[in-house]
Write a protein that holds these residues in place. Structure first.
Motif, PDB file in Angstrom:
ATOM      1  N   VAL A 111       0.805  -1.325   0.101  1.00 29.18           N
ATOM      2  CA  VAL A 111       0.128  -0.064  -0.581  1.00 29.18           C
ATOM      3  C   VAL A 111       0.891   1.672  -0.308  1.00 29.18           C
ATOM      4  CG1 VAL A 111      -2.184   1.192   1.156  1.00 29.18           C
ATOM      5  CG2 VAL A 111      -2.135  -1.401   1.126  1.00 29.18           C
ATOM      6  N   PHE A 112       0.834   2.127  -0.870  1.00 28.00           N
ATOM      7  CA  PHE A 112       1.753   3.416  -1.235  1.00 28.00           C
ATOM      8  C   PHE A 112       3.120   3.211  -1.132  1.00 28.00           C
ATOM      9  CE2 PHE A 112      -2.515   4.600   1.551  1.00 28.00           C
ATOM     10  CZ  PHE A 112      -3.656   5.457   1.213  1.00 28.00           C
ATOM     11  N   SER A 113       3.535   2.702  -1.882  1.00 25.49           N
ATOM     12  CA  SER A 113       4.757   2.246  -1.755  1.00 25.49           C
ATOM     13  C   SER A 113       5.118   3.341  -3.245  1.00 25.49           C
ATOM     14  CB  SER A 113       4.697   0.673  -2.390  1.00 25.49           C
ATOM     15  OG  SER A 113       4.326  -0.101  -1.480  1.00 25.49           O
ATOM     16  N   ARG A 114       6.598   3.796  -2.891  1.00 28.15           N
ATOM     17  CA  ARG A 114       7.081   4.578  -4.021  1.00 28.15           C
ATOM     18  C   ARG A 114       8.615   4.436  -4.070  1.00 28.15           C
ATOM     19  NH1 ARG A 114       3.915  10.710  -4.004  1.00 28.15           N
ATOM     20  NH2 ARG A 114       1.722   9.886  -3.570  1.00 28.15           N
ATOM     21  N   GLN A 115       9.131   4.325  -4.887  1.00 25.00           N
ATOM     22  CA  GLN A 115      10.958   4.579  -5.273  1.00 25.00           C
ATOM     23  C   GLN A 115      11.045   5.373  -6.446  1.00 25.00           C
ATOM     24  OE1 GLN A 115      11.089   0.273  -6.061  1.00 25.00           O
ATOM     25  NE2 GLN A 115      10.844   0.018  -4.169  1.00 25.00           N
ATOM     26  N   PHE A 116      12.406   5.925  -6.753  1.00 25.03           N
ATOM     27  CA  PHE A 116      12.757   6.393  -7.256  1.00 25.03           C
ATOM     28  C   PHE A 116      14.386   7.039  -7.350  1.00 25.03           C
ATOM     29  CE2 PHE A 116       9.003   8.746  -5.268  1.00 25.03           C
ATOM     30  CZ  PHE A 116       7.752   9.169  -6.533  1.00 25.03           C
ATOM     31  N   ALA A 117      14.486   6.318  -8.700  1.00 28.02           N
ATOM     32  CA  ALA A 117      16.147   6.927  -8.494  1.00 28.02           C
ATOM     33  C   ALA A 117      17.295   5.748  -7.464  1.00 28.02           C
ATOM     34  CB  ALA A 117      16.533   8.053  -8.898  1.00 28.02           C
ATOM     35  N   GLN A 118      16.503   4.414  -6.772  1.00 27.66           N
ATOM     36  CA  GLN A 118      17.405   3.440  -6.137  1.00 27.66           C
ATOM     37  C   GLN A 118      18.863   2.793  -7.334  1.00 27.66           C
ATOM     38  OE1 GLN A 118      15.219   1.328  -3.993  1.00 27.66           O
ATOM     39  NE2 GLN A 118      13.524   2.620  -2.405  1.00 27.66           N
ATOM     40  N   ALA A 119      19.338   3.593  -5.836  1.00 28.52           N
ATOM     41  CA  ALA A 119      20.750   3.031  -6.766  1.00 28.52           C
ATOM     42  C   ALA A 119      21.905   2.168  -5.795  1.00 28.52           C
ATOM     43  CB  ALA A 119      21.111   3.316  -8.260  1.00 28.52           C
ATOM     44  N   SER A 120      22.380   1.113  -5.730  1.00 28.82           N
ATOM     45  CA  SER A 120      23.470   0.174  -4.509  1.00 28.82           C
ATOM     46  C   SER A 120      24.293  -0.389  -5.112  1.00 28.82           C
ATOM     47  CB  SER A 120      22.291  -0.361  -3.762  1.00 28.82           C
ATOM     48  OG  SER A 120      23.202  -0.408  -2.650  1.00 28.82           O
ATOM     49  N   LEU A 121      25.772  -0.413  -5.263  1.00 29.87           N
ATOM     50  CA  LEU A 121      27.156  -0.989  -5.969  1.00 29.87           C
ATOM     51  C   LEU A 121      27.121  -2.293  -4.596  1.00 29.87           C
ATOM     52  CD1 LEU A 121      27.708   1.263  -8.841  1.00 29.87           C
ATOM     53  CD2 LEU A 121      26.496  -0.743  -9.031  1.00 29.87           C
ATOM     54  N   ALA A 122      27.445  -1.216  -3.531  1.00 33.57           N
ATOM     55  CA  ALA A 122      27.956  -2.101  -1.861  1.00 33.57           C
ATOM     56  C   ALA A 122      27.041  -3.141  -1.838  1.00 33.57           C
ATOM     57  CB  ALA A 122      27.648  -1.202  -1.094  1.00 33.57           C
ATOM     58  N   PRO A 123      27.704  -4.480  -1.453  1.00 40.43           N
ATOM     59  CA  PRO A 123      27.390  -5.635  -1.119  1.00 40.43           C
ATOM     60  C   PRO A 123      26.316  -5.544  -0.039  1.00 40.43           C
ATOM     61  CG  PRO A 123      29.670  -6.028  -0.696  1.00 40.43           C
ATOM     62  CD  PRO A 123      29.491  -4.526  -1.426  1.00 40.43           C
ATOM     63  N   ASN A 124      25.308  -6.600   0.470  1.00 44.57           N
ATOM     64  CA  ASN A 124      24.604  -6.217   1.467  1.00 44.57           C
ATOM     65  C   ASN A 124      24.644  -7.891   2.233  1.00 44.57           C
ATOM     66  OD1 ASN A 124      23.179  -5.837   3.699  1.00 44.57           O
ATOM     67  ND2 ASN A 124      21.293  -4.845   2.439  1.00 44.57           N
ATOM     68  N   ILE A 125      25.216  -7.638   3.676  1.00 47.26           N
ATOM     69  CA  ILE A 125      25.229  -9.094   3.885  1.00 47.26           C
ATOM     70  C   ILE A 125      24.447  -9.428   5.454  1.00 47.26           C
ATOM     71  CG2 ILE A 125      27.087 -11.283   5.115  1.00 47.26           C
ATOM     72  CD1 ILE A 125      28.972 -10.235   3.178  1.00 47.26           C
ATOM     73  N   GLY A 126      23.831  -9.782   5.766  1.00 50.10           N
ATOM     74  CA  GLY A 126      23.039  -9.809   6.838  1.00 50.10           C
ATOM     75  C   GLY A 126      23.637 -11.281   8.301  1.00 50.10           C
ATOM     76  N   TYR A 127      23.429 -11.149   9.389  1.00 51.26           N
ATOM     77  CA  TYR A 127      23.147 -12.160   9.560  1.00 51.26           C
ATOM     78  C   TYR A 127      22.206 -12.364  10.871  1.00 51.26           C
ATOM     79  CZ  TYR A 127      27.480 -13.395   7.330  1.00 51.26           C
ATOM     80  OH  TYR A 127      28.631 -13.696   6.816  1.00 51.26           O
ATOM     81  N   GLY A 128      21.735 -13.517  11.724  1.00 48.15           N
ATOM     82  CA  GLY A 128      21.345 -13.650  12.349  1.00 48.15           C
ATOM     83  C   GLY A 128      19.664 -14.057  12.379  1.00 48.15           C
ATOM     84  N   ALA A 129      18.462 -14.122  13.360  1.00 50.17           N
ATOM     85  CA  ALA A 129      17.790 -14.621  13.608  1.00 50.17           C
ATOM     86  C   ALA A 129      16.676 -14.122  12.795  1.00 50.17           C
ATOM     87  CB  ALA A 129      17.149 -15.170  14.695  1.00 50.17           C
TER      88      ALA A 129
END
Length: 501
Positions: free
Chosen positions: A483-501
């Protein structure tokens, strides 16, 4: 007294006729008729005043008087005969209006005569006819016995142990071949008498319901199990009889199953055996299949064409199956419901019959509805005949020369399932076929085209997935919200690593 025939639903017809007799005989209903006559006379006078046609009033007077004096005033008794439930009681209704009694009696007798004469000329065994037991009765008996499993827990455990410890080792030692066993039409007799050298665990239920276990030879186990077959089959016949014929007493249901089962197998498979032998063979096959489930292997075929064909077949079968099961259950009930509703509407529609000009038209439409419902019976018989003949040839072909055996059981089951699905799906066509008979073949063609849509859609969808490579299987999506989601010009070149429950 006149007679009304029905195939199922006799008790509902008796109740509604009693209600109609009481309703139309009450003083309040007679007052309603008087009001309707006054309204009809007023409308006729208005027509005379504006159209200067004195015959309009005379036509209404003569028509309304004739309809009222001939259809409503005379009363007569009605006898309801239910072909499915011959012991219907009470079956006699007194003081039914003559119009309803005669219309219902004539159309039901015409439908009953056409149904029974069609069964006679089509030449099916009498006990497998539609009017006695409903649609594809023989195939339904085959299906009911196919799913039989040994209900007695001690017998089932001992039988399973006997197959594992005695029969399988007899096969390995060459006492009989797998071909001989799989093609035998009496497996229990083929595996006799059991080895005197090997042994198995044998459990016995005591009088206090406790269970004791002993080790006995295979030959002793075979003898003990043989002596228990008769009691087990009697018990399972009673259970199956209650499920197949819920309206009959337990004794009558059991006797009917024992009498009809050999006739159904004789007609469909060409095998002449009594009910006890059929039960024992089916129970043995199912028990052996259960014991051998760990020996099954799987194929690794991965052709995309095989996928497309399999996907289309499965989707078509599932679609037709869901429609078929509903149709087999609801269409016969719909026939009874519509018939009862037509009877019950007689007092409601009768005042309309007394109106000028529209009264005879309404009466003609009401009578036409009875003939429409009477056409259902012969159509049921025709479909029943076609499907039973197809089932007999297909099941006999699947059974081959051995009839009911371990090797042919799966093929016969698949063919019988297809007949059941096809029967249920075609039963759903009865309402529009009965209506289309009066209009001609072109009126039915549009409905027939829509009936092929499930198969066409399934094949198209499977072929599209196979040709484009976009295969989607086993996906689930539940309660997703965005609902009501908006996205504008998103860019990411960095890796993303997540740990945990």
């Amino acid at each position: 007294m006149v007679e009304i025939f029905t195939t199922g639903g006799g008790e509902y017809i008796v109740n509604v006729l009693n209600a109609v007799a009481a309703w139309t005989g009450a003083g309040g209903y007679k007052s309603l008729i008087q009001v309707a006559l006054v309204m009809g006379m007023a409308l006729a006078v208005i027509v005379v005043a504006f159209n200067q046609d004195w015959r309009a009033w005379l036509n209404w007077f003569l028509g309304a008087t004739l309809i009222y004096m001939c259809l409503m005033v005379p009363r007569m008794d009605v006898q309801v005969t239910d072909r499915v439930n011959p012991s219907l009681a009470p079956a006699t209704v007194a003081n039914v209006p003559l119009g309803l009694a005669l219309m219902a009696s004539f159309t039901s007798q015409a439908g009953d005569y056409l149904t029974r004469s069609a069964e006679l000329v089509f030449g099916l065994p009498d006990d497998l006819n539609y009017s006695k037991n409903g649609m594809i009765y023989g195939a339904r008996l085959l299906e009911a016995t196919r799913s039989l499993r040994i209900a007695d827990p001690e017998f089932a455990a001992n039988f399973d142990e006997h197959i594992r410890q005695c029969v399988f080792y007899d096969l390995l030692l060459g006492r009989y071949s797998m071909k001989e066993l799989s093609e035998s039409n009496d497996i229990w007799a083929t595996i006799a008498p059991g080895s005197a050298a090997r042994a198995q665990r044998f459990v016995t239920r005591q009088a206090d319901d406790s269970v004791t276990a002993t080790i006995i030879t295979c030959r002793e186990a075979y003898t003990a199990l043989s002596s228990q077959w008769a009691g087990l089959i009697d018990e399972m016949t009673q259970v199956a009889g209650r499920q197949l014929y819920p309206r009959e007493t337990e004794a009558l249901a059991t006797a009917k199953l024992i009498a009809d089962l050999p006739i159904a197998y004789q007609y469909l498979t060409g095998v002449s055996k009594d009910a006890s032998s059929i039960f024992r063979q089916v129970l043995t096959i199912n028990a052996m299949n259960q014991a051998m489930h760990g020996f099954a292997g799987a194929s690794g075929a991965s052709s995309v064409d095989v996928f497309a064909q399999t996907r289309a077949d499965i989707q078509t079968e599932r679609t037709y199956s869901s429609i078929a099961h509903n149709a087999m259950k609801w269409v016969p009930i719909l026939n009874v419901v519509l018939t009862v509703v037509f009877y019950a509407l007689f007092p409601v529609l009768f005042p309309l019959f007394l109106m000028p000009k529209t009264g005879p038209i309404a009466l003609r439409g009401y009578v036409t509805g009875f003939f429409y419902l009477a056409a259902w019976g012969p159509l049921f018989v025709i479909l029943h005949m076609i499907l039973m003949l197809k089932g007999a040839s297909d099941v006999a072909a699947a059974g081959g020369a051995t009839g009911l055996s371990l090797a042919t059981f799966s093929g016969m089951t698949d063919v019988n399932n297809d007949i059941g699905i096809l029967a249920g799906y075609l039963v759903a066509s009865i309402p529009f076929l009965a209506g289309g008979v009066a209009r001609g073949a072109l009126a039915i063609s549009g409905q027939a085209t829509s009936y092929l849509n499930p198969s066409q859609n399934a094949a198209e969808e499977a072929a599209r997935e196979a040709s484009t490579g976009n295969v989607s299987l086993g996906n689930s999506s539940l309660e997703n919200s965005n609902v009501f989601s908006r996205q504008f010009a998103q860019a990411s070149l960095a890796p993303n690593i997540g740990y945990g429950a």
